[in-house]
Design an enzyme around this catalytic site. Structure first.
Site, PDB file in Angstrom:
ATOM      1  N   ARG A 136      82.600 -36.855   8.262  1.00 13.68           N
ATOM      2  CA  ARG A 136      82.266 -38.198   8.716  1.00 13.68           C
ATOM      3  C   ARG A 136      81.117 -38.234   9.731  1.00 13.68           C
ATOM      4  O   ARG A 136      81.297 -38.552  10.902  1.00 13.68           O
ATOM      5  CB  ARG A 136      83.511 -38.879   9.298  1.00 13.68           C
ATOM      6  CG  ARG A 136      84.637 -38.942   8.305  1.00 13.68           C
ATOM      7  CD  ARG A 136      85.830 -39.657   8.853  1.00 13.68           C
ATOM      8  NE  ARG A 136      85.873 -41.046   8.431  1.00 13.68           N
ATOM      9  CZ  ARG A 136      86.843 -41.885   8.748  1.00 13.68           C
ATOM     10  NH1 ARG A 136      87.827 -41.506   9.517  1.00 13.68           N
ATOM     11  NH2 ARG A 136      86.831 -43.120   8.320  1.00 13.68           N
TER      12      ARG A 136
ATOM     13  N   ARG B  34      98.948 -46.424  14.217  1.00 13.14           N
ATOM     14  CA  ARG B  34      97.541 -46.825  14.324  1.00 13.14           C
ATOM     15  C   ARG B  34      97.231 -47.962  13.365  1.00 13.14           C
ATOM     16  O   ARG B  34      96.334 -48.762  13.625  1.00 13.14           O
ATOM     17  CB  ARG B  34      96.620 -45.639  13.981  1.00 13.14           C
ATOM     18  CG  ARG B  34      96.589 -44.545  15.030  1.00 13.14           C
ATOM     19  CD  ARG B  34      95.530 -43.523  14.689  1.00 13.14           C
ATOM     20  NE  ARG B  34      94.299 -44.204  14.317  1.00 13.14           N
ATOM     21  CZ  ARG B  34      93.400 -43.735  13.457  1.00 13.14           C
ATOM     22  NH1 ARG B  34      93.571 -42.579  12.895  1.00 13.14           N
ATOM     23  NH2 ARG B  34      92.317 -44.421  13.173  1.00 13.14           N
TER      24      ARG B  34
ATOM     25  N   LYS C 139      93.473 -54.532  10.003  1.00 13.45           N
ATOM     26  CA  LYS C 139      92.963 -53.663  11.066  1.00 13.45           C
ATOM     27  C   LYS C 139      91.458 -53.451  10.906  1.00 13.45           C
ATOM     28  O   LYS C 139      90.700 -53.551  11.873  1.00 13.45           O
ATOM     29  CB  LYS C 139      93.669 -52.298  11.014  1.00 13.45           C
ATOM     30  CG  LYS C 139      93.014 -51.247  11.883  1.00 13.45           C
ATOM     31  CD  LYS C 139      93.697 -49.909  11.773  1.00 13.45           C
ATOM     32  CE  LYS C 139      93.143 -48.995  10.715  1.00 13.45           C
ATOM     33  NZ  LYS C 139      91.867 -48.333  11.031  1.00 13.45           N
ATOM     34  N   ASN C 140      91.033 -53.170   9.675  1.00 10.23           N
ATOM     35  CA  ASN C 140      89.625 -52.810   9.462  1.00 10.23           C
ATOM     36  C   ASN C 140      88.676 -53.998   9.576  1.00 10.23           C
ATOM     37  O   ASN C 140      87.460 -53.814   9.576  1.00 10.23           O
ATOM     38  CB  ASN C 140      89.444 -52.116   8.109  1.00 10.23           C
ATOM     39  CG  ASN C 140      89.952 -50.686   8.138  1.00 10.23           C
ATOM     40  OD1 ASN C 140      90.379 -50.201   9.184  1.00 10.23           O
ATOM     41  ND2 ASN C 140      89.907 -50.019   7.004  1.00 10.23           N
TER      42      ASN C 140
ATOM     43  N   CYS D  48      90.334 -39.961  12.267  1.00  5.22           N
ATOM     44  CA  CYS D  48      91.161 -39.207  11.325  1.00  5.22           C
ATOM     45  C   CYS D  48      90.449 -37.927  10.890  1.00  5.22           C
ATOM     46  O   CYS D  48      89.240 -37.915  10.719  1.00  5.22           O
ATOM     47  CB  CYS D  48      91.407 -40.032  10.067  1.00  5.22           C
ATOM     48  SG  CYS D  48      92.715 -41.227  10.225  1.00  5.22           S
TER      49      CYS D  48
ATOM     50  N   ASP E 272      91.558 -45.833   0.894  1.00  6.57           N
ATOM     51  CA  ASP E 272      92.682 -46.007   1.828  1.00  6.57           C
ATOM     52  C   ASP E 272      94.014 -46.256   1.118  1.00  6.57           C
ATOM     53  O   ASP E 272      95.052 -46.360   1.770  1.00  6.57           O
ATOM     54  CB  ASP E 272      92.398 -47.164   2.796  1.00  6.57           C
ATOM     55  CG  ASP E 272      91.374 -46.783   3.857  1.00  6.57           C
ATOM     56  OD1 ASP E 272      91.012 -45.598   3.930  1.00  6.57           O
ATOM     57  OD2 ASP E 272      90.942 -47.680   4.607  1.00  6.57           O
TER      58      ASP E 272
HETATM   59  C1  UD1 Z   1      85.872 -47.400   6.892  1.00  5.14           C
HETATM   60  C2  UD1 Z   1      87.336 -47.705   7.115  1.00  5.14           C
HETATM   61  C3  UD1 Z   1      88.197 -46.608   6.509  1.00  5.14           C
HETATM   62  C4  UD1 Z   1      87.847 -46.398   5.036  1.00  5.14           C
HETATM   63  C5  UD1 Z   1      86.352 -46.206   4.851  1.00  5.14           C
HETATM   64  C6  UD1 Z   1      85.927 -46.162   3.397  1.00  5.14           C
HETATM   65  C7  UD1 Z   1      87.407 -48.943   9.188  1.00  5.14           C
HETATM   66  C8  UD1 Z   1      87.817 -48.991  10.612  1.00  5.14           C
HETATM   67  N1  UD1 Z   1      87.602 -47.786   8.535  1.00  5.14           N
HETATM   68  O1  UD1 Z   1      85.607 -46.184   7.560  1.00  5.14           O
HETATM   69  O2  UD1 Z   1      89.565 -47.002   6.638  1.00  5.14           O
HETATM   70  O3  UD1 Z   1      88.517 -45.270   4.546  1.00  5.14           O
HETATM   71  O4  UD1 Z   1      85.620 -47.274   5.485  1.00  5.14           O
HETATM   72  O5  UD1 Z   1      86.324 -47.317   2.743  1.00  5.14           O
HETATM   73  O6  UD1 Z   1      86.939 -49.921   8.639  1.00  5.14           O
HETATM   74  N2  UD1 Z   1      79.025 -41.368   5.955  1.00  5.14           N
HETATM   75  C9  UD1 Z   1      77.937 -40.567   6.152  1.00  5.14           C
HETATM   76  N3  UD1 Z   1      77.101 -40.851   7.198  1.00  5.14           N
HETATM   77  C10 UD1 Z   1      77.309 -41.909   8.030  1.00  5.14           C
HETATM   78  C11 UD1 Z   1      78.428 -42.728   7.806  1.00  5.14           C
HETATM   79  C12 UD1 Z   1      79.274 -42.435   6.760  1.00  5.14           C
HETATM   80  O7  UD1 Z   1      77.705 -39.601   5.411  1.00  5.14           O
HETATM   81  O8  UD1 Z   1      76.510 -42.110   8.961  1.00  5.14           O
HETATM   82  C13 UD1 Z   1      79.938 -41.056   4.821  1.00  5.14           C
HETATM   83  C14 UD1 Z   1      81.348 -40.720   5.271  1.00  5.14           C
HETATM   84  O9  UD1 Z   1      81.474 -39.391   5.677  1.00  5.14           O
HETATM   85  C15 UD1 Z   1      82.120 -41.026   4.003  1.00  5.14           C
HETATM   86  C16 UD1 Z   1      81.367 -42.217   3.423  1.00  5.14           C
HETATM   87  O10 UD1 Z   1      80.084 -42.216   4.040  1.00  5.14           O
HETATM   88  O11 UD1 Z   1      82.050 -39.951   3.124  1.00  5.14           O
HETATM   89  C17 UD1 Z   1      82.003 -43.553   3.639  1.00  5.14           C
HETATM   90  O12 UD1 Z   1      82.311 -43.704   5.005  1.00  5.14           O
HETATM   91  P1  UD1 Z   1      82.310 -45.112   5.735  1.00  5.14           P
HETATM   92  O13 UD1 Z   1      82.304 -46.197   4.709  1.00  5.14           O
HETATM   93  O14 UD1 Z   1      81.236 -45.116   6.750  1.00  5.14           O
HETATM   94  O15 UD1 Z   1      83.713 -45.084   6.451  1.00  5.14           O
HETATM   95  P2  UD1 Z   1      84.094 -45.766   7.824  1.00  5.14           P
HETATM   96  O16 UD1 Z   1      83.268 -46.971   8.043  1.00  5.14           O
HETATM   97  O17 UD1 Z   1      84.152 -44.731   8.886  1.00  5.14           O
END
Ligand code: UD1
Length: 430
Positions: free
Chosen positions: A131, A409, A22-23, A126, A317
């Site tokens: 985030r 999902r 999915k990711n 979620c 995850d």
């Molecule tokens: C992706 C995955 C999710 C997984 C996560 C971490 C998908 C669709 N989802 O989510 O399943 O749990 O990676 O491996 O691929 N952050 C900030 N600012 C930002 C962006 C992120 O502070 O602008 C923080 C987030 O709050 C979190 C951390 O960075 O604490 C990691 O998040 P991120 O790697 O961005 O997660 P996703 O890409 O949303």
């Protein structure tokens, strides 16, 4: 609303086909907006999040067709989907669509790169922490974009001649922001260097697909990614890599229930750290020519401490699922979450099944118990929900998991995959 009913106590024996990730599928689908040509993706999982993204891409003008004849692959149906965005008809991603899934915010990268502007609602997704999107904003700004937030929307505009290659070092590893900046930089003028980039296999898969479309990306899989901008991208055909989270989830299910299962169409190298933890917990894991074999016969579950980390660390995850497994261990284990705050909503639900877990800050102390007892429980997020299924497989009697739309999902045909291996799992529609 559907619920999942599990009667625990059966071992798992057989073969489980692993779906496309999915990711990886989500960013790959979004990358189709970068070209007016057709991007064909094979091995696309049939999931609620994928269907939702199909609606979102359609809103921007993508013409999407799913192969009528599904390609049979073991017992799973891997779909081939064609995406053609001849013209972008809207550069706005509205709240009603984006609020349902955080990853849909990522359209901001291709829209800005190709059309010079994007108006994208701040995301939902979620409920596992705040985030934010600050890294996306800082990174796109480093490529010359002007960005303002107004009325819940991020309005981004590129300079007149398009985005400009630049340097950006992420202060924190972000998978999504790495995807977005990599996509945006493919069409920028000049070279972009991303430091402290995410090294997740899904980032590598996206880079591989973008390169097949004509992009010039190198360094993917390391923490420095270099992208030389090109004038345009073409179509390509790409196969979505196996879902490492689904792989790890079923490996933990077998470790929990006992038995002997082959996970087919997957690769151990995608999740070495997690497999090592499962091995230390007492399961035997070996490679097969097309996947992984996992066996736990008779031996008890040993306590293992884990700390979640960006790839190649233990994936956040799989944290909830591993906690599910540890509830039945023969001692005390500590599970520390470093990626997301508030990703412990499964703790109180596992407690309803008899688990003994206490939380101190970002660490859960799990005292293994010799028996769990089935109970009604509620799914709270995608990965948390499947930890309840894992616990239910080893609980005495009936566990009824409600709010299974979370599961839908991210897990394709979960009840069917488990049932075929001898578990007693069924979907109950009210
Ligand atoms: C992706 C995955 C999710 C997984 C996560 C971490 C998908 C669709 N989802 O989510 O399943 O749990 O990676 O491996 O691929 N952050 C900030 N600012 C930002 C962006 C992120 O502070 O602008 C923080 C987030 O709050 C979190 C951390 O960075 O604490 C990691 O998040 P991120 O790697 O961005 O997660 P996703 O890409 O949303």
């Amino acid at each position: 609303m559907d619920r999942i009913r599990i009667v625990g106590g059966n071992e798992l024996h057989g073969v489980i086909p692993i779906s496309g990730a999915k990711n990886a599928a989500l960013p790959l689908m979004i990358a189709s907006l970068l070209t007016d040509d057709t991007l064909t993706l094979e091995n696309v999982p049939h999931l609620a999040d994928v269907e939702q993204l199909i609606r979102i891409l359609g809103n921007h003008g993508a013409d999407i067709s799913v192969n009528g004849r599904r390609e049979r692959q073991g017992e799973s149906y891997a779909r081939t989907v064609h995406f053609t965005s001849r013209n972008i008809v809207s550069t706005t991603a509205p709240y009603e669509l984006v609020s349902k899934m955080r990853a849909s915010f990522w359209v901001i990268g291709p829209l800005l790169a190709r059309e010079g502007r994007a108006r994208v609602s701040l995301p939902g997704g979620c409920a596992i922490g705040t985030r934010p999107v600050d890294l996306f904003i800082e990174g796109l700004t480093a490529l010359g974009a002007s960005i303002e937030i107004d009325g819940g929307y991020v309005n981004a505009t590129a300079p007149a001649g398009g985005l400009i290659g630049g340097r950006y070092t992420f202060p924190k590893v972000s998978v999504g922001a790495t995807h977005v900046l990599m996509m945006a930089a493919t069409l920028a003028n000049g070279t972009t260097v991303l430091g402290n980039a995410a090294r997740e296999p899904e980032v590598v898969d996206l880079a591989k697909c973008l390169n097949a479309m004509g992009a010039k990306i190198s360094g993917q899989g390391t923490s420095t990614i270099t992208i030389e901008g090109v004038r345009s991208l073409s179509g390509a055909r790409h196969r979505v890599l196996p879902d490492r989270i689904e792989t790890g989830t079923y490996a933990m299910a077998v470790a929990m229930a006992g038995g002997d299962v082959i996970l087919e169409d997957t690769e151990a190298s995608l999740l070495d750290t997690a497999l090592e933890a499962i091995r230390r917990a007492g399961a035997e894991i070996s490679d097969t020519n097309n996947g992984i074999r996992i066996v736990r016969n008779g031996a008890g579950i040993r306590p293992v401490d884990i700390v979640t980390d960006p790839f190649p660390g233990f994936p956040t995850d799989l944290q909830a699922q591993f906690m599910g497994l540890m509830t039945r261990s023969s001692g005390v284990s500590h599970i520390t979450e470093t990626i997301f705050e508030n990703r412990f909503m499964h703790v109180q639900e596992l407690a309803r099944l008899g688990a003994k877990i206490s939380l101190t800050g970002q660490t859960a102390k799990v005292e293994g118990v010799s028996r769990l007892k089935g109970a009604p429980v509620m799914a709270t997020d995608l990965r948390a929900s499947v930890s309840l299924v894992i616990a239910g497989l080893a609980a005495e009697g009936e566990t009824m998991v409600s709010r299974v739309y979370h599961l839908d999902r991210g897990f394709e045909r979960l009840e069917e995959k488990l049932t075929r291996c001898g578990a007693h799992v069924e979907r109950v529609s009210d």
